[in-house]
Structure formats: structure tokens, C-alpha cells
Design an enzyme around this catalytic site. Structure first.
Site, PDB file in Angstrom:
ATOM      1  CG  HIS A 134       9.405  -2.376   2.423  1.00 18.24           C
ATOM      2  ND1 HIS A 134       9.780  -1.061   2.625  1.00 18.24           N
ATOM      3  CD2 HIS A 134       8.285  -2.564   3.162  1.00 18.24           C
ATOM      4  CE1 HIS A 134       8.888  -0.482   3.435  1.00 18.24           C
ATOM      5  NE2 HIS A 134       7.967  -1.377   3.768  1.00 18.24           N
TER       6      HIS A 134
ATOM      7  CD  GLU B  86       5.278   0.299   5.128  1.00 23.56           C
ATOM      8  OE1 GLU B  86       5.753  -0.766   5.578  1.00 23.56           O
ATOM      9  OE2 GLU B  86       5.967   1.320   4.930  1.00 23.56           O
TER      10      GLU B  86
ATOM     11  CG  ASN C 288      17.352  -2.172  -0.554  1.00 17.34           C
ATOM     12  OD1 ASN C 288      16.299  -2.486  -1.097  1.00 17.34           O
ATOM     13  ND2 ASN C 288      17.460  -1.115   0.234  1.00 17.34           N
TER      14      ASN C 288
ATOM     15  CE  LYS D  55      12.798  -2.791  -1.107  1.00 13.34           C
ATOM     16  NZ  LYS D  55      13.761  -1.657  -1.052  1.00 13.34           N
TER      17      LYS D  55
ATOM     18  CE1 TYR E  64       9.906   2.057  -0.385  1.00 15.26           C
ATOM     19  CE2 TYR E  64       9.332   1.234  -2.556  1.00 15.26           C
ATOM     20  CZ  TYR E  64       9.979   1.080  -1.343  1.00 15.26           C
ATOM     21  OH  TYR E  64      10.709  -0.066  -1.092  1.00 15.26           O
TER      22      TYR E  64
END
Ligand code: GTP
Ligand code: MG
Length: 147
Positions: A115, A126, A112, A9, A49
Site C-alpha cells: 500500500h 495515514e 497486491n 501488506k 480504507y
């Protein structure tokens, strides 16, 4: 062979963790079959998302994932979807085990680092969202017999 979609990310890219993260999956014995540094458009972020669109943090999530380049990857290997999730650690870094990526490098749930697809269905969806068929490379590695 099973494939999963993993993505460093924007926080992981800014914090110079691309190499460290790629290295962990390589050393584990998984095989990289596609990768690119890219900016995510707002449309792609909302699509990716989509399952969280009713959540109160959806706007923040879309803003965050579009805030800078990400490093999108496809990895291949036996049980790679579940194993990669375990290597990432729990969603909230404060609950992620030491030794996991989030446990070792992240502090806040909103930042975080990585992904990873959470099921076979999400992996297919995805990978299709981020990569064209011709961007994935199929190849044999001699070391595969040792893994
Ligand atoms: P991803 O691999 O990014 O999909 O994470 P995940 O599968 O471990 O978690 P989940 O899909 O449930 O949530 C998607 C992302 O939303 C998480 O990775 C977090 O970055 C973010 N998120 C979850 N809860 C919160 C929250 O309360 N606030 C904010 N800002 N972000 C959150
Ligand atoms: Mg998720």
C-alpha cells in the site's frame, strides 16, 4: 521534506518480501524515518480504507488487511508520494509494469503486496493513523548530497 506512508501488506510479509521492498526504496535514494511490524485491528482497517466503504469488496479488503502482520513504514524524500506509487505499479498487478513491485511480485488485485498513500492529504492522514510523532526519526545522511 515530503513524507509518505507505505505498508507491506500481509501477503508481502508472508512471502518474505519485506527486505526486497525496503531495499528498493533505500536504493532509490529515499530515507526511512519510521517502521514497525504490527497487526491491524478491524477498527484501524475500516478507518484506513474508509474511502472504499461503499465498494462491494470492502469486507474482503478489511478481512485481508487484518489477516496477518503488516510492515508499516514512513519514507521521506523529494516527490516520494508520487514516485513510490510509480515504483509500486498499478493497483491491478496484471496492468502493473514489469519492474514495478506489483508488476514483479503480484498476480491478483486482492493480493497486491504493498500500500502507498495516493496524495499529500492521504499521506498526512495515514501517517497519523499508524504512527505517533515520537515514532518518527529525523536524521541526516551524509550521502544525501549525492542523491
Ligand atoms: P492501496 O495502496 O492498497 O490503497 O491500493 P491503490 O491505491 O492502488 O488502490 P485503491 O485504493 O483503489 O484500492 C485499495 C485496495 O483495494 C487495492 O490495493 C486492492 O488490494 C483492493 N481492491 C481493489 N479492487 C478490488 C477488487 O475488485 N477486489 C478486491 N478483493 N480487492 C480490490
Ligand atoms: Mg489507495
Amino acid at each position: 521534506m515530503e513524507k509518505t506512508f507505505l505498508m507491506v501488506k500481509p501477503d508481502g510479509v508472508q512471502r518474505a518480501l519485506i527486505g526486497e521492498i525496503v531495499s528498493r526504496f533505500e536504493k532509490k535514494g529515499f530515507q526511512l524515518v519510521g517502521a514497525k511490524l504490527m497487526n491491524i485491528s478491524e477498527d484501524l482497517a475500516k478507518e484506513h480504507y474508509g474511502e472504499h466503504k461503499e465498494r462491494p469488496f470492502f469486507g474482503e479488503l478489511v478481512d485481508f488487511i487484518t489477516s496477518g502482520p503488516v510492515f508499516a513504514m514512513v519514507w521521506e524524500g523529494k516527490d516520494v508520494i508520487l514516485t513510490a506509487r510509480n515504483m509500486m505499479g498499478k493497483t491491478n498487478p496484471s496492468e502493473a509494469a514489469p519492474g514495478s513491485i506489483r508488476g514483479d511480485y503480484a498476480v491478483q488485485v486482492s493480493n497486491n503486496i504493498i500500500h502507498g498513500s495516493d496524495s499529500a492529504e492521504s499521506a498526512v492522514r495515514e501517517i497519523g493513523l499508524f504512527f505517533k510523532e515520537e515514532e518518527l526519526v529525523s536524521y541526516d545522511k551524509a550521502v544525501a548530497v549525492w542523491i
